[in-house]
Design a protein around this motif. Sequence first.
Motif, PDB file in Angstrom:
ATOM      1  N   VAL A 279      -0.755 -11.271   5.096  1.00  0.00           N
ATOM      2  CA  VAL A 279       0.798 -11.611   4.458  1.00  0.00           C
ATOM      3  C   VAL A 279       0.812 -10.407   3.407  1.00  0.00           C
ATOM      4  CG1 VAL A 279       2.183 -13.213   3.131  1.00  0.00           C
ATOM      5  CG2 VAL A 279       0.405 -13.968   4.840  1.00  0.00           C
ATOM      6  N   MET A 281       2.900  -8.219   0.917  1.00  0.00           N
ATOM      7  CA  MET A 281       3.824  -8.387  -0.169  1.00  0.00           C
ATOM      8  C   MET A 281       4.102  -7.231  -0.692  1.00  0.00           C
ATOM      9  SD  MET A 281       2.927 -12.151  -1.420  1.00  0.00           S
ATOM     10  CE  MET A 281       1.255 -11.729  -0.643  1.00  0.00           C
ATOM     11  N   SER A 288      -0.073   2.642  -3.603  1.00  0.00           N
ATOM     12  CA  SER A 288      -1.040   3.083  -2.670  1.00  0.00           C
ATOM     13  C   SER A 288      -0.769   4.733  -2.268  1.00  0.00           C
ATOM     14  CB  SER A 288      -0.833   2.697  -1.100  1.00  0.00           C
ATOM     15  OG  SER A 288      -1.723   1.364  -1.239  1.00  0.00           O
TER      16      SER A 288
ATOM     17  N   SER B  89      -2.410  -3.076  -3.706  1.00  0.00           N
ATOM     18  CA  SER B  89      -1.869  -1.683  -3.533  1.00  0.00           C
ATOM     19  C   SER B  89      -2.319  -0.715  -4.852  1.00  0.00           C
ATOM     20  CB  SER B  89      -0.747  -1.386  -3.255  1.00  0.00           C
ATOM     21  OG  SER B  89      -0.365  -2.069  -1.860  1.00  0.00           O
ATOM     22  N   THR B  90      -3.365  -0.134  -4.782  1.00  0.00           N
ATOM     23  CA  THR B  90      -3.698   0.799  -6.032  1.00  0.00           C
ATOM     24  C   THR B  90      -3.900   2.210  -5.886  1.00  0.00           C
ATOM     25  OG1 THR B  90      -6.190   0.421  -5.589  1.00  0.00           O
ATOM     26  CG2 THR B  90      -4.984  -1.197  -7.057  1.00  0.00           C
ATOM     27  N   PHE B 121      -0.815 -18.492  -5.796  1.00  0.00           N
ATOM     28  CA  PHE B 121       0.226 -17.834  -6.122  1.00  0.00           C
ATOM     29  C   PHE B 121       0.569 -17.837  -7.670  1.00  0.00           C
ATOM     30  CE2 PHE B 121       3.845 -16.791  -3.128  1.00  0.00           C
ATOM     31  CZ  PHE B 121       2.918 -16.743  -2.143  1.00  0.00           C
ATOM     32  N   LEU B 124      -1.035 -14.627  -8.222  1.00  0.00           N
ATOM     33  CA  LEU B 124      -0.158 -13.474  -7.605  1.00  0.00           C
ATOM     34  C   LEU B 124       1.170 -13.145  -8.806  1.00  0.00           C
ATOM     35  CD1 LEU B 124       0.336 -11.961  -5.266  1.00  0.00           C
ATOM     36  CD2 LEU B 124       2.128 -13.818  -4.530  1.00  0.00           C
ATOM     37  N   ALA B 125       1.420 -14.326  -9.241  1.00  0.00           N
ATOM     38  CA  ALA B 125       2.593 -14.111 -10.198  1.00  0.00           C
ATOM     39  C   ALA B 125       2.264 -13.505 -11.380  1.00  0.00           C
ATOM     40  CB  ALA B 125       3.290 -15.561 -10.372  1.00  0.00           C
ATOM     41  N   PHE B 128       2.073 -10.026 -10.668  1.00  0.00           N
ATOM     42  CA  PHE B 128       3.398  -9.467 -10.664  1.00  0.00           C
ATOM     43  C   PHE B 128       3.824  -9.106 -12.125  1.00  0.00           C
ATOM     44  CE2 PHE B 128       5.643  -9.455  -6.699  1.00  0.00           C
ATOM     45  CZ  PHE B 128       4.521  -9.284  -5.679  1.00  0.00           C
ATOM     46  N   GLY B 131       2.436  -5.914 -13.467  1.00  0.00           N
ATOM     47  CA  GLY B 131       3.179  -4.717 -12.876  1.00  0.00           C
ATOM     48  C   GLY B 131       2.352  -4.542 -11.448  1.00  0.00           C
ATOM     49  N   ASP B 133       2.551  -5.242  -7.907  1.00  0.00           N
ATOM     50  CA  ASP B 133       3.286  -5.897  -7.323  1.00  0.00           C
ATOM     51  C   ASP B 133       3.428  -5.642  -5.599  1.00  0.00           C
ATOM     52  OD1 ASP B 133       4.375  -3.296  -7.396  1.00  0.00           O
ATOM     53  OD2 ASP B 133       6.407  -4.120  -8.232  1.00  0.00           O
ATOM     54  N   SER B 134       2.481  -5.064  -5.326  1.00  0.00           N
ATOM     55  CA  SER B 134       2.102  -5.167  -4.027  1.00  0.00           C
ATOM     56  C   SER B 134       0.760  -5.484  -3.393  1.00  0.00           C
ATOM     57  CB  SER B 134       2.491  -3.705  -3.224  1.00  0.00           C
ATOM     58  OG  SER B 134       3.754  -3.111  -3.700  1.00  0.00           O
ATOM     59  N   VAL B 135       0.636  -6.608  -2.825  1.00  0.00           N
ATOM     60  CA  VAL B 135      -0.582  -7.313  -2.684  1.00  0.00           C
ATOM     61  C   VAL B 135      -0.435  -7.607  -1.057  1.00  0.00           C
ATOM     62  CG1 VAL B 135      -2.088  -8.972  -3.042  1.00  0.00           C
ATOM     63  CG2 VAL B 135      -0.516  -8.053  -4.874  1.00  0.00           C
ATOM     64  N   VAL B 136      -1.841  -7.458  -0.470  1.00  0.00           N
ATOM     65  CA  VAL B 136      -1.829  -7.987   0.973  1.00  0.00           C
ATOM     66  C   VAL B 136      -2.598  -9.352   0.693  1.00  0.00           C
ATOM     67  CG1 VAL B 136      -2.587  -7.526   3.271  1.00  0.00           C
ATOM     68  CG2 VAL B 136      -1.670  -5.891   1.999  1.00  0.00           C
TER      69      VAL B 136
END
Lengths: 771, 168
Positions: A279, A281, A288, B89-90, B121, B124-125, B128, B131, B133-136
């Motif tokens: 999933v 987001m 990246s 995503s770093t 979640f 996750l929040a 976010f 800062g 804000d892109s996570v798998v």
Amino acid sequence: MAQRTRSERADRIRQLLETEGGAVHAHASASNARRYETYDATDDLEALRIEARSIKEAAIDRLPDLIDTVREAVEANGGTVYVADDAADANAYVADVVESRTDAAGIAGDDDTPSVVKSKSMTTEEIDLNDALEANGIAVTETDLGEWVLQVADDTPSHIVGPAMHISREEIAELFNETFDPDEPLETAEELTRFARDHLWEHIREADVGITGANFVVADTGTITLVTNEGNARKCAVTPDTHVAIAGVEKLIPTLSDLEPFVDIIAKSATGQPISQYVTMLSPPTDSPTVDFDAPEEPITSGGASTDEAAAASGHAGERDFHLVLLDNGRMDMREDDQLRETLYCIRCGACSNSCTNFHTVGGHGFGGETYSGGIATGWEAGVHGRESAAEFNDLCTGCSRCVDACPVKIDIPWINTVVRDRVNRSGEPEAYDFLVDGLTPDLEGGGISHGKRFFGNIGTVAKAASATAPVSNWLTDVDPVRGLLERTLGIDRRRDLPSFERTSLVDWFRSRGGADASKRRADRARSRGAAIDREVVLYADVYTNYVDTDRGKAAVRTLESLGIPVNVPDLPESGRAALSQGMIATADRQASRLYAAVAEDIDAGRDVVVIEPSDLAAIHREYERLLPEESFERLRSNSYEICEYVYGLLENGADPAALSTGDGDEPVAYHSHCQQRTLDLEAPTVAVLERCGYAPDTSDAECCGMAGSFGYKREYYELSMEVGERLATQVEGAPTVVASGTSCGDQLETLLERDVPHPIELLAPDGSPT
Amino acid sequence: MTVDTVGRFERALEGLEVGLERVAAADASERIERIVQEPAVGVALPFDGVTLPESITTEPTAAELEAARTGVTPVGFAIAEYGTVAVESTPDGAEPVALYPERHVAVVAESDVMSDLSAGFDRLADGFDAGRDSVVFATGRSATGDMGELVHGVHGPGDVTVIVLEGR
Ligand code: SF4
């Protein structure tokens, strides 16, 4: 797309049964079975579905706001939002992005054709993006394995989630071996997958632009959510430095916390997995690093989100570029349409297809419009491509309603099909042979309705006339020339046994044995012997029970009386079920009002309405919500019961089962509930009653008998109906006694098993033997 | 409580055929070295007292990334209920390092194993808000049934091991 004639349609279905049906059935029914398991294992499933639905309702309600919100969020992240009116608009925009990107950064990879890799997007199928890009000299490669197989095979998706599920492994192997001529012929799923992975990786690493869809878009953070199992969606989104996400505007949800129920439910409904493998987001442009495989010696972190001079010099600025394309293409109009709006709540999980017995049998190519297939496709196609595309396959929905419990956002899919059918009816052309059905179509329905529809939609009138003239009518319908005429004019397949009408209707029988007064005396006698339950029943004599299968009606009367319940069997109006199946909503609406008016006084007097035919009960419990004022609907719904459910209630309240015909405790009975009855959760009470009365019922798990009202009578669907019926029949054939709650189900099973298949109430009725 | 949560995590991972190893921070480096198949690439671990073994290349080049058989990354948190790890995503490339090689070794602190999706979640929040804000959410191994049978490792890793750092 021109509509096919009846015999063209029959041919097409026959062909699909032979070619694609097998593979589709294997996949779709496996997903469906896993869905049941996972749904069962989820404690808060119902709460989850309700929450998911309400989020969607609210989001669609304030969609224009959300579009503004997401624009701000994405722009603040450094990306761009484009709202595309239609397919052409969206395609032109994407082509433009690819061109300007390759102009600015040069073309990645070895040749001089700009290239795009794609993942996860039914929406781009809707707009035919690939063709549009290719026309602009851009090479497009699908990277979802299923989509790629279709691309290689030059075929179209047949399922929202498993687009290539109609193609078997053997066929894929043959396709790959022919197309790519590998050194060693590919054979196993493992070999095919490895080959595809290596091939596709070459494309992904050299692509200029990655295109994905989006399962959800979180408006206030600009977050694209991709739900996948393979991992390629992420590769497409983050490997090239430019990412275009294309999503219907309906994918917007307000905040991150709104995402949670969807993440929790989407895999459960789609494939029966607890959660998908990935999933993702993404709030692009992401942090990246962009990886430049043309500069293999460059550390990957040297580019990244920051602008790097060296990378810039090599033509790769390292900056990520992101475009969110939100597609309208009819959706904003759907939002204004009170009947089609629900379609926009759809999260495209495909559960409706997986639960659909006709879908299992012919697959999406028989069951789809230009893009979408399966249950909800009618709504989508009517909204984005127009009525003609929806009409093509709208007929294949039998209204069995099994998808209703499957849908994670609780969309009433059969209702959408009924509505679209109604609209299709109204846009058609009147045909010849008016004499046969003259006087059947009420004024409320416009012209244009086919004769078959008018005939089946007014089956009550037909049955009344046929009963009055039985046995002549029965003899007539068996005569070849008459069957030929019925087939030509009404599309009734001549191979199908027609119902045989009773000369004496149930209502007349009841009257002739003394009516309500006599029933009260009988009930009182029974009551004096056992527990006193002070209820009275109005038994609803639906068309079939009244004219065709009076035995089950008589059994119901005797059962109730012997349990001390006085019964009345008045002559009541049709429920509207038949009209609904034909998409004749105005007729159904009028019939619903009449039926309510006819029983209102009984309900006010505290009597219970008991219904034998599940499809009529389903009309009252489900569709009447759309046809009656809320209060009337609630009143009728909460005072009407299915016969075995009612008997179950009596037994629970102290009635003595000894008055009924009981088994010896483990007498095996195969029981096929009824699709609509199961949707209403009314299978269990019948099972419980059978158990209490000394039987050992075993229930069928086939979703539907495949007959569903008039469906199986129609010539173009005869084979399909029989194929579906076979699955049910093989499940129950070993049992000494087979019972079924629905008339159509009983008919279908009787034909296939060549023996009597009574209603369970006939088994239970005092001194009632099923044969 | 935490012990239970990690136990739950382990059972969920078992169902996904993903191994879980509990490791004390001091032993982590050595244990990772034993698990990885070389060549291996990685992203520096942000846990006190934990370093990646020497043999793992951090800040890999594109060629090294492509050639790597194993990718080792920290993950922000995990969700015990489903056996999920949250890869962020770093700029140092956690996402590609976790995604491209056949094997992914995910390192998570015991205290970052959340019990269920809902707690996930919440985390996750928080991320976010901070800062990220892109996570798998990665659960198990990449899989496809599109070729007629279930096959793992189609585009993403076909082999995943999770290391839970204990006692931190
Ligand atoms: S209508 Fe419901 S079940 Fe069908 S695809 Fe949409 S969300 Fe899934």
